[in-house]
Design a protein around this motif. Structure first.
Motif, PDB file in Angstrom:
ATOM      1  N   HIS A   5      31.257 -37.303  21.796  1.00 50.16           N
ATOM      2  CA  HIS A   5      32.349 -36.825  22.627  1.00 50.16           C
ATOM      3  C   HIS A   5      33.070 -37.991  23.267  1.00 50.16           C
ATOM      4  CE1 HIS A   5      30.991 -32.767  22.148  1.00 50.16           C
ATOM      5  NE2 HIS A   5      29.795 -33.115  22.534  1.00 50.16           N
ATOM      6  N   GLN A   6      34.355 -37.802  23.423  1.00 44.31           N
ATOM      7  CA  GLN A   6      35.173 -38.760  24.130  1.00 44.31           C
ATOM      8  C   GLN A   6      34.793 -38.702  25.614  1.00 44.31           C
ATOM      9  OE1 GLN A   6      39.131 -37.213  23.841  1.00 44.31           O
ATOM     10  NE2 GLN A   6      40.008 -38.840  25.031  1.00 44.31           N
ATOM     11  N   SER A   7      34.912 -39.814  26.324  1.00 41.20           N
ATOM     12  CA  SER A   7      34.526 -39.860  27.727  1.00 41.20           C
ATOM     13  C   SER A   7      35.450 -38.992  28.567  1.00 41.20           C
ATOM     14  CB  SER A   7      34.576 -41.291  28.254  1.00 41.20           C
ATOM     15  OG  SER A   7      35.912 -41.706  28.416  1.00 41.20           O
ATOM     16  N   TYR A   8      34.912 -38.529  29.696  1.00 43.07           N
ATOM     17  CA  TYR A   8      35.719 -37.691  30.582  1.00 43.07           C
ATOM     18  C   TYR A   8      36.861 -38.482  31.202  1.00 43.07           C
ATOM     19  CZ  TYR A   8      37.056 -34.402  34.168  1.00 43.07           C
ATOM     20  OH  TYR A   8      37.776 -33.549  34.965  1.00 43.07           O
ATOM     21  N   GLN A   9      36.711 -39.794  31.306  1.00 41.25           N
ATOM     22  CA  GLN A   9      37.818 -40.597  31.828  1.00 41.25           C
ATOM     23  C   GLN A   9      39.056 -40.378  30.962  1.00 41.25           C
ATOM     24  OE1 GLN A   9      37.265 -44.775  31.595  1.00 41.25           O
ATOM     25  NE2 GLN A   9      39.229 -45.286  32.479  1.00 41.25           N
ATOM     26  N   ASN A  10      38.877 -40.406  29.649  1.00 38.43           N
ATOM     27  CA  ASN A  10      40.007 -40.218  28.744  1.00 38.43           C
ATOM     28  C   ASN A  10      40.518 -38.779  28.790  1.00 38.43           C
ATOM     29  OD1 ASN A  10      39.801 -42.869  27.911  1.00 38.43           O
ATOM     30  ND2 ASN A  10      38.407 -42.376  26.238  1.00 38.43           N
ATOM     31  N   LEU A  11      39.575 -37.809  28.897  1.00 38.65           N
ATOM     32  CA  LEU A  11      39.991 -36.422  29.005  1.00 38.65           C
ATOM     33  C   LEU A  11      40.804 -36.210  30.266  1.00 38.65           C
ATOM     34  CD1 LEU A  11      36.771 -34.476  27.972  1.00 38.65           C
ATOM     35  CD2 LEU A  11      38.792 -34.893  26.604  1.00 38.65           C
ATOM     36  N   ASN A 239      19.111 -37.074  33.570  1.00 41.61           N
ATOM     37  CA  ASN A 239      19.716 -38.318  33.106  1.00 41.61           C
ATOM     38  C   ASN A 239      21.243 -38.271  33.094  1.00 41.61           C
ATOM     39  OD1 ASN A 239      17.405 -40.171  31.998  1.00 41.61           O
ATOM     40  ND2 ASN A 239      16.880 -38.104  31.330  1.00 41.61           N
ATOM     41  N   THR A 240      21.808 -37.271  33.760  1.00 39.28           N
ATOM     42  CA  THR A 240      23.259 -37.149  33.861  1.00 39.28           C
ATOM     43  C   THR A 240      23.660 -37.335  35.316  1.00 39.28           C
ATOM     44  OG1 THR A 240      23.238 -35.560  32.035  1.00 39.28           O
ATOM     45  CG2 THR A 240      25.260 -35.718  33.327  1.00 39.28           C
ATOM     46  N   PRO A 241      23.978 -38.544  35.742  1.00 40.43           N
ATOM     47  CA  PRO A 241      24.249 -38.792  37.158  1.00 40.43           C
ATOM     48  C   PRO A 241      25.537 -38.172  37.653  1.00 40.43           C
ATOM     49  CG  PRO A 241      24.742 -40.751  35.876  1.00 40.43           C
ATOM     50  CD  PRO A 241      24.105 -39.778  34.930  1.00 40.43           C
ATOM     51  N   THR A 245      29.455 -37.069  32.046  1.00 43.86           N
ATOM     52  CA  THR A 245      28.999 -38.364  31.578  1.00 43.86           C
ATOM     53  C   THR A 245      29.147 -38.426  30.052  1.00 43.86           C
ATOM     54  OG1 THR A 245      27.397 -38.588  33.370  1.00 43.86           O
ATOM     55  CG2 THR A 245      26.988 -39.894  31.391  1.00 43.86           C
ATOM     56  N   PRO A 246      29.698 -39.509  29.513  1.00 44.61           N
ATOM     57  CA  PRO A 246      29.807 -39.613  28.045  1.00 44.61           C
ATOM     58  C   PRO A 246      28.457 -39.342  27.387  1.00 44.61           C
ATOM     59  CG  PRO A 246      30.983 -41.403  29.095  1.00 44.61           C
ATOM     60  CD  PRO A 246      30.249 -40.684  30.190  1.00 44.61           C
ATOM     61  N   LEU A 247      28.421 -38.402  26.490  1.00 38.85           N
ATOM     62  CA  LEU A 247      27.161 -37.900  25.964  1.00 38.85           C
ATOM     63  C   LEU A 247      27.190 -37.847  24.444  1.00 38.85           C
ATOM     64  CD1 LEU A 247      24.411 -36.402  26.278  1.00 38.85           C
ATOM     65  CD2 LEU A 247      25.742 -34.282  26.465  1.00 38.85           C
ATOM     66  N   HIS A 248      26.084 -38.270  23.834  1.00 40.43           N
ATOM     67  CA  HIS A 248      25.894 -38.167  22.389  1.00 40.43           C
ATOM     68  C   HIS A 248      24.575 -37.426  22.169  1.00 40.43           C
ATOM     69  CE1 HIS A 248      28.998 -41.303  22.022  1.00 40.43           C
ATOM     70  NE2 HIS A 248      28.360 -41.874  23.020  1.00 40.43           N
ATOM     71  N   ILE A 249      24.624 -36.348  21.419  1.00 40.08           N
ATOM     72  CA  ILE A 249      23.413 -35.582  21.117  1.00 40.08           C
ATOM     73  C   ILE A 249      23.101 -35.737  19.635  1.00 40.08           C
ATOM     74  CG2 ILE A 249      22.323 -33.321  21.134  1.00 40.08           C
ATOM     75  CD1 ILE A 249      24.184 -32.478  23.338  1.00 40.08           C
ATOM     76  N   GLN A 296      21.887 -39.743  24.080  1.00 39.05           N
ATOM     77  CA  GLN A 296      22.358 -41.086  24.386  1.00 39.05           C
ATOM     78  C   GLN A 296      23.542 -40.951  25.320  1.00 39.05           C
ATOM     79  OE1 GLN A 296      23.325 -42.995  20.701  1.00 39.05           O
ATOM     80  NE2 GLN A 296      21.262 -42.788  19.859  1.00 39.05           N
ATOM     81  N   PHE A 297      23.485 -41.713  26.423  1.00 41.57           N
ATOM     82  CA  PHE A 297      24.532 -41.628  27.434  1.00 41.57           C
ATOM     83  C   PHE A 297      25.382 -42.881  27.411  1.00 41.57           C
ATOM     84  CE2 PHE A 297      21.040 -38.973  28.816  1.00 41.57           C
ATOM     85  CZ  PHE A 297      21.691 -37.795  29.143  1.00 41.57           C
TER      86      PHE A 297
END
Length: 309
Positions: A5-11, A239-241, A245-249, A296-297
């Motif tokens: 997923h694209q980071s939330y900053q970009n979203l 693990n999601t502060p 948070t940019p996330l890869h599953i 992976q974060f």
């Protein structure tokens, strides 16, 4: 299989640009003021979400609801249906941020049943905005929906669907769905109201079925929030502060002998995560392929480096 997923900053940057484009704002100056107030509050809510200021978001959502009601009322008085519909779109945009905040709030506190309901509300808001907004705007909500829907597979719920006969009426005009005098299409906007069907009577219920992929995912068999079946979610929220948070599953398959799962509940969800009961799915198989999730974060600092409007 890797879901990225694209980071939330970009979203969030994309959403900021979308809100700056005044593509559906009415020309009427008296109505224009409502949009400007709501847009400013939406930006405040975006910032509060990343800071996990969930109570603040709840208050902002309440303020936006009040302004949207005034916006809609004024639009109707001025016979401007486009503006009335716009007030509803802005309200759903605010509701999306609110439900996402509640999803994370309940998830962080291990209230997984409640977080599931908030997740479904968030996805419903995304679906509405994707369907209603213009193409260049709906693409941004599609990205948010993609991110949120990744969490669904981690919930160990069995879905229930009742077989029932019900009576419906249109939420706009009160007529029955097949009435030729009812011109309203479910999901469409009419003067700031979303058309749909209201249940007036449940005639009878003849059965309840467990199905893997229901249209409405809110009807589930409850599981205690302390159950080990939620371990994947505990690990993920631990693990999601920050929200988004940019996330890869990464989804791998583990091969297990069925004999190793002798203690598995027959009426529980199948380990293969088909969505069916174990007794109706893989109980008689010798070998099972069980999904295993690796998380992976991304860079946490990435989320706090954006420009605050």
């Amino acid at each position: 299989m890797m879901v990225q997923h694209q980071s939330y900053q970009n979203l969030r940057s994309s959403l900021r640009q979308m809100r700056k484009r005044k593509t559906i704002i009415p020309n009427n100056r008296s109505l224009h003021q409502y949009h400007d107030k709501i847009r400013a509050l939406l930006s405040d809510a975006d910032t509060a979400l990343i800071k996990k200021e969930f109570l603040k978001i709840e208050k902002i959502n309440g303020k936006i609801s009040q302004i949207c009601k005034k916006y809609k009322k004024s639009s109707i008085l001025e016979e401007n249906e486009e503006a009335a519909n716009h007030s509803c779109i802005l309200q759903i945009n605010s509701d999306l941020i609110f439900y996402v905040s509640q999803f994370y709030k309940t998830g962080y506190s291990y209230q997984f049943s409640a977080s599931w309901g908030n997740l479904q509300d968030s996805l419903d808001c995304c679906d509405f905005l994707i369907r209603t907004c213009k193409k260049e705007e709906s693409e941004h909500f599609e990205k948010i929906r993609l991110y949120l829907s990744s969490f669904e597979r981690l919930y160990p719920f069995l879905f229930v669907s009742p077989g029932q006969t019900i009576k419906l009426i249109c939420s706009i005009c009160g007529k029955e769905p097949l009435d030729e005098d009812c011109p309203h299409i479910p999901g469409n906007l009419y003067w700031g109201e979303i058309a749909g069907y209201n249940v007036t009577e449940i005639v009878n219920v003849d059965h309840v079925a467990i199905i893997p992929h229901p249209k409405d995912k809110r009807c589930v068999i409850c599981i205690d929030d302390n159950d080990q079946k939620f371990n994947n979610l505990r690990e993920l929220f631990d693990n999601t502060p920050r929200p988004f948070t940019p996330l890869h599953i990464q989804i791998n398959k583990i091969i297990r002998k069925n004999s190793d799962l002798a203690s598995h509940e027959r009426m529980g969800i199948c380990p293969c995560q088909s969505g069916l009961m174990y007794d109706d799915c893989c109980k008689d198989k010798e070998i099972l392929e069980i999904p295993h999730y690796n998380y992976q974060f991304g860079d946490f600092n990435e989320l706090i480096s954006y420009e605050i409007i």
